[in-house]
Design an enzyme around this catalytic site. Structure first.
Site, PDB file in Angstrom:
ATOM      1  CB  SER A 151     -38.497 -70.152  20.985  1.00 34.27           C
ATOM      2  OG  SER A 151     -37.879 -70.827  19.932  1.00 34.27           O
ATOM      3  CG  ASP A 184     -43.239 -70.200  14.687  1.00 38.16           C
ATOM      4  OD1 ASP A 184     -42.154 -70.612  14.221  1.00 38.16           O
ATOM      5  OD2 ASP A 184     -43.512 -70.239  15.905  1.00 38.16           O
ATOM      6  CG  HIS A 243     -40.135 -68.594  16.096  1.00 38.06           C
ATOM      7  ND1 HIS A 243     -40.804 -69.592  16.772  1.00 38.06           N
ATOM      8  CD2 HIS A 243     -38.941 -68.442  16.728  1.00 38.06           C
ATOM      9  CE1 HIS A 243     -40.044 -70.036  17.754  1.00 38.06           C
ATOM     10  NE2 HIS A 243     -38.909 -69.347  17.755  1.00 38.06           N
TER      11      HIS A 243
END
Length: 285
Positions: free
Chosen positions: A133, A226, A256
């Protein structure tokens, strides 16, 4: 996307994340896990070194996700243990400075210092940079800085990374609510991390629009559900165009941050995480 920014109490969410981390299964036992402190750009910089039973020569510097504001050495402890165990590489996690107290480029500078320390103290090969991320985003920014200094890192391992802080992709619009990562909160977080005068589309903070030639071989995994999927896919294509060797896969059915403990409840996520580890082993050689 409709609606204003969704904000939250940063200190409270940090504490909740840390408590959840300390309550979950720790992960594989390793030969040694050591907390370290080095001199960083703004004082003491905390690190955690994971050493597998039979370590190879390569070192992975891991930068945790959390919208540049959340996450710490505890929230990603299990993720780093799994990566060290799966690759037989030493993994160095970095407790970099976070927003809103410390906006860009503080986290990048801390990660650069940790990478330089790892290169000197932990092995002759250039460290591989990894992250999930926003941690993947930081890894990219560090890799670009190292390229500018003619000291490239040894590779990139990226899981569901932020790559475009303009946040205008179709997947942001289609999946930005109801899939675990709220796009309104993400836009607010970008505003907390970027200081006044730095535009989200500046190549210094949005790698997808930067000059990418000369970056090292990269593994870049995105997830089907995501909001960041499209910008990750776009970066993979931009890397190919720039001549960078890249392994890219969009994991079907995943959300995600699936590598961050989703394997504990989902066999499909466990298999997807194992594929990420397989790609990491191949990159390390």
């Amino acid at each position: 996307m409709r609606g204003g920014p969704v904000t939250f109490d940063v200190d409270d969410v940090r504490a909740q994340g840390r408590a959840r981390a300390l309550a979950r299964p720790r992960g594989p036992e390793l030969r040694q896990v050591t907390d370290l402190e080095i001199d960083g750009p703004a004082g003491v910089l905390a690190l955690r070194l994971y050493e597998p039973a039979e370590p190879r020569g390569r070192v992975i510097v891991y930068l945790h996700g959390g919208m540049w504001m959340l996450g710490d050495l505890e929230t990603h402890d299990r993720t780093c243990r799994l990566l060290a165990d799966a690759t037989s590489a030493r993994v160095l996690a970095v407790d970099f400075r976070r927003a809103p107290e410390h906006p860009w480029p503080a986290a990048v500078e801390d990660a650069l210092a940790a990478t330089a320390w790892a290169a000197v103290e932990l092995g002759r090969d250039s460290p591989v940079l990894a992250g999930d991320s926003s941690g993947g985003h930081l890894a990219l920014l560090v890799a670009l800085r190292l390229r500018e200094r003619a000291r490239p890192c040894g590779g990139l391992l990226l899981a569901c990374p932020n790559t475009d802080l303009r946040l205008g992709s179709r997947s942001i619009e289609a999946l930005g609510q109801g899939w675990g990562l709220d796009a309104r909160s993400l836009r607010w977080a970008v505003g907390q991390w970027l200081p006044a005068g730095v535009a989200p589309g500046d190549p210094a903070v949005s790698p997808v629009v930067a000059e990418l030639s000369g970056l090292p071989p990269t593994v870049l995994i995105t997830a089907d559900h995501d909001p960041l999927r499209d910008e990750g896919d776009a970066l993979a294509e931009a890397l190919r165009v720039a001549g960078v060797p890249v392994v890219h896969r969009c994991e079907p059915g995943m959300v995600h941050g699936f590598i961050q403990n989703l394997d504990l409840v989902s066999p499909a996520a466990a298999r997807a995480t194992a594929r990420f580890h397989r790609d990491a082993r191949a990159l390390l050689g």
